[in-house]
Structure formats: structure tokens, C-alpha cells
Design an enzyme around this catalytic site. Sequence first.
Site, PDB file in Angstrom:
ATOM      1  N   ILE A 241      38.396 -14.636 105.195  1.00 11.71           N
ATOM      2  CA  ILE A 241      38.448 -16.061 104.871  1.00 11.71           C
ATOM      3  C   ILE A 241      39.378 -16.313 103.698  1.00 11.71           C
ATOM      4  O   ILE A 241      39.499 -15.479 102.799  1.00 11.71           O
ATOM      5  CB  ILE A 241      37.015 -16.593 104.599  1.00 11.71           C
ATOM      6  CG1 ILE A 241      36.972 -18.120 104.602  1.00 11.71           C
ATOM      7  CG2 ILE A 241      36.422 -15.997 103.322  1.00 11.71           C
ATOM      8  CD1 ILE A 241      35.558 -18.694 104.714  1.00 11.71           C
ATOM      9  N   CYS A 242      40.071 -17.449 103.756  1.00 12.83           N
ATOM     10  CA  CYS A 242      40.916 -17.891 102.650  1.00 12.83           C
ATOM     11  C   CYS A 242      40.629 -19.381 102.442  1.00 12.83           C
ATOM     12  O   CYS A 242      39.510 -19.815 102.699  1.00 12.83           O
ATOM     13  CB  CYS A 242      42.393 -17.612 102.929  1.00 12.83           C
ATOM     14  SG  CYS A 242      43.083 -18.533 104.327  1.00 12.83           S
ATOM     15  N   GLN A 243      41.604 -20.151 102.009  1.00 19.02           N
ATOM     16  CA  GLN A 243      41.354 -21.573 101.778  1.00 19.02           C
ATOM     17  C   GLN A 243      41.421 -22.385 103.065  1.00 19.02           C
ATOM     18  O   GLN A 243      40.559 -23.202 103.319  1.00 19.02           O
ATOM     19  CB  GLN A 243      42.338 -22.126 100.741  1.00 19.02           C
ATOM     20  CG  GLN A 243      41.974 -23.514 100.236  1.00 19.02           C
ATOM     21  CD  GLN A 243      40.620 -23.546  99.556  1.00 19.02           C
ATOM     22  OE1 GLN A 243      40.220 -22.609  98.871  1.00 19.02           O
ATOM     23  NE2 GLN A 243      39.885 -24.624  99.748  1.00 19.02           N
TER      24      GLN A 243
ATOM     25  N   GLY B  53      43.111 -20.858 106.246  1.00 16.56           N
ATOM     26  CA  GLY B  53      43.283 -20.015 107.422  1.00 16.56           C
ATOM     27  C   GLY B  53      44.575 -19.231 107.492  1.00 16.56           C
ATOM     28  O   GLY B  53      44.671 -18.276 108.257  1.00 16.56           O
TER      29      GLY B  53
ATOM     30  N   MET C 243      37.764 -21.790 103.734  1.00 21.40           N
ATOM     31  CA  MET C 243      36.743 -22.391 102.875  1.00 21.40           C
ATOM     32  C   MET C 243      36.761 -23.921 102.946  1.00 21.40           C
ATOM     33  O   MET C 243      35.732 -24.554 102.741  1.00 21.40           O
ATOM     34  CB  MET C 243      36.910 -21.928 101.421  1.00 21.40           C
ATOM     35  CG  MET C 243      36.440 -20.509 101.163  1.00 21.40           C
ATOM     36  SD  MET C 243      34.691 -20.191 101.573  1.00 21.40           S
ATOM     37  CE  MET C 243      33.837 -21.268 100.424  1.00 21.40           C
TER      38      MET C 243
END
Length: 109
Positions: A62-64, A66, A90
Site C-alpha cells: 500500500i502507498c498513498q 496506488g 491509503m
Amino acid sequence: MIRTISVQEAAAARSLRSAAFLDVRNADEFADGHVDGALFMPLHIVPLRASELSRSETYLVICQSGGRSAQAAAYLASAGYDVRSVEGGMSAWRAAGLPVTTGRVDVGV
């Protein structure tokens, strides 16, 4: 092809403890809010520390939003890890009202 997972599916996997979250954002983003229990490994560190990950574990990357998680998932999948990129990151996790932990930076894997 990068395998993806929706935030709803990721939340279900989290509650079943069937996968681990791997957060590839920067430290300030991670401290601002992350999935509780997520491993912290910024994208630029992934190639250096991938060997610390278990090949018997499934990782939800997961990142901010995708983009970085897709890059990390592609790298890890090519190295033989079982990974999924969390769609929307996120931003989507928060928009879905899912729980977020703040203030802690866990640098261990």
C-alpha cells in the site's frame, strides 16, 4: 501483470490475518496514518530489504494512491513474492472509513 486487491478485500484479509501489509510510502506519510501493524519499507528501500520479507507470507502493498505500491508489487512479484497492490492506497482506505493508526514509524520488517 500486477495483481491488485480492493480496500474492502484488503480489510477482510487484515481481519482474517491472512496477509501482511507493506507500506511503501515515505516516513512522514506513514506517521500521518497507516494500517495498524503495517511493515514500513519506503519504495526506494524495497530492493535493498526485500530479502527480509518472508516468501511464505502474502503481502498487501500500500502507498498513498496506488502508484508506488504497483511499482513495489511488480518488483517483489518478479522476485518470487506473493503480493497484491492495494487499489487506491491509503486515500481509498481512509475514504472507506477503515481504521488508521497515526504517529508511529515502525522501521522493522
